[in-house]
Write a protein that holds these residues in place. Structure first.
Motif, PDB file in Angstrom:
ATOM      1  N   GLU A 198      -0.462  -2.523   8.453  1.00 31.76           N
ATOM      2  CA  GLU A 198      -1.071  -1.928   7.269  1.00 31.76           C
ATOM      3  C   GLU A 198      -1.766  -3.032   6.488  1.00 31.76           C
ATOM      4  O   GLU A 198      -1.415  -4.211   6.625  1.00 31.76           O
ATOM      5  CB  GLU A 198      -0.016  -1.259   6.374  1.00 31.76           C
TER       6      GLU A 198
ATOM      7  N   GLY B 205       0.786  -1.215   0.000  1.00 31.06           N
ATOM      8  CA  GLY B 205       0.000   0.000   0.000  1.00 31.06           C
ATOM      9  C   GLY B 205       0.818   1.265   0.000  1.00 31.06           C
ATOM     10  O   GLY B 205       0.340   2.324  -0.407  1.00 31.06           O
ATOM     11  N   SER B 206       2.068   1.172   0.455  1.00 31.94           N
ATOM     12  CA  SER B 206       2.915   2.356   0.547  1.00 31.94           C
ATOM     13  C   SER B 206       4.266   2.171  -0.133  1.00 31.94           C
ATOM     14  O   SER B 206       5.173   2.979   0.053  1.00 31.94           O
ATOM     15  CB  SER B 206       3.133   2.729   2.020  1.00 31.94           C
TER      16      SER B 206
ATOM     17  N   HIS C 281      -6.951  -2.357   1.173  1.00 29.24           N
ATOM     18  CA  HIS C 281      -7.906  -1.274   1.415  1.00 29.24           C
ATOM     19  C   HIS C 281      -7.765  -0.157   0.381  1.00 29.24           C
ATOM     20  O   HIS C 281      -8.740   0.561   0.111  1.00 29.24           O
ATOM     21  CB  HIS C 281      -7.699  -0.688   2.817  1.00 29.24           C
ATOM     22  N   THR C 282      -6.566   0.009  -0.169  1.00 27.16           N
ATOM     23  CA  THR C 282      -6.302   1.140  -1.061  1.00 27.16           C
ATOM     24  C   THR C 282      -5.793   0.732  -2.441  1.00 27.16           C
ATOM     25  O   THR C 282      -5.811   1.553  -3.358  1.00 27.16           O
ATOM     26  CB  THR C 282      -5.274   2.090  -0.426  1.00 27.16           C
ATOM     27  N   VAL C 283      -5.335  -0.501  -2.593  1.00 27.18           N
ATOM     28  CA  VAL C 283      -4.784  -0.975  -3.863  1.00 27.18           C
ATOM     29  C   VAL C 283      -5.734  -2.028  -4.444  1.00 27.18           C
ATOM     30  O   VAL C 283      -6.171  -2.927  -3.718  1.00 27.18           O
ATOM     31  CB  VAL C 283      -3.385  -1.596  -3.660  1.00 27.18           C
TER      32      VAL C 283
END
Length: 228
Positions: free
Chosen positions: A167, A85-86, A171-173
């Motif tokens: 993390e 995610g990061s 949720h975001t990818v």
């Protein structure tokens, strides 16, 4: 037509990048990269942990420096979830019969906090192996290849499977879950429960290691996930 993104392959417990050789050969036009997870290796005293694995994945994504699809197999889903995610320009995460968990979860929490009976646990060196890899990991792999692969397995860090995620990339990818329908190591019913978190669910009629038993079929699935 836009070029395909790079493909970063992340192995599971006990393995190393060698396990992806047959799959990579089926993708000659793709920039295929692999990462060696510090939590897996032949020396129990030198094993890293979950967060070391996540750092290795993040470093590999940064080294690619462009659009990337990250594939995590089995335990490899844990550090992929932690890192992707990061990590950089990750366009999609693909969970291949992998652990797709949320913040606060660990591999051990998924199995109720007790070591599964097929783990060969060595508390004194904080590592574990697998009792019957030919059955658990390679049930549908050609016998000679399965035997060679089993002989190359290392140990896995117990710390890595106890540590919680901080993390959760899915949720975001965008994410895909590939269910291995004849898996012995991670039962399909458990895979299906985790797969509800994914944007897309695909299936392959294989046991735990389709990169060895069905590399061409798996390559075709991954190619589709890189282009849609």
């Amino acid at each position: 037509m836009n070029p395909l993104p790079s493909l970063l392959l992340v192995h599971g417990a006990w393995h190393a990048p060698w396990c992806w050789e047959q799959l990579a050969a089926e993708l000659p036009d793709v920039d295929v990269r692999t990462v060696a997870l510090p939590s897996s290796g032949s020396d129990p005293k030198a094993l890293g942990d979950l967060y070391d694995d996540a750092a290795a994945i993040s470093g590999a994504v940064r080294e690619i420096g462009g659009p990337t699809v990250v594939v995590g197999h089995s335990y490899g889903g844990c550090p992929v979830t932690q890192a992707a995610g990061s990590a950089g320009d990750v366009r999609r995460v693909v969970y291949l019969s992998a652990l797709m968990q949320d913040v606060g979860d660990s591999l051990l929490s998924l199995v109720g906090g007790a070591y599964p009976p097929d783990w060969d646990v060595h508390e004194e060196t904080e590592c574990f192996g697998v009792h019957d890899p030919l059955h658990a990991l390679y049930a549908d792999v050609e016998p000679e290849l399965a035997a060679r692969s089993a002989a190359r397995l290392g140990y896995e860090s117990l710390r890595a499977v106890r540590q919680p995620l901080t993390e959760a990339a899915w949720h975001t990818v965008p994410s895909t879950y590939i269910v291995c329908e004849e898996d012995v190591a991670i039962p399909p019913v458990l895979q299906e429960q985790m797969a509800v978190r994914a944007d897309r669910v695909r299936r392959i009629r294989s046991s735990h290691s389709p990169f060895l038993s069905r590399p061409a079929e798996l390559a075709a699935l991954l190619r589709e996930e890189m282009t849609v």
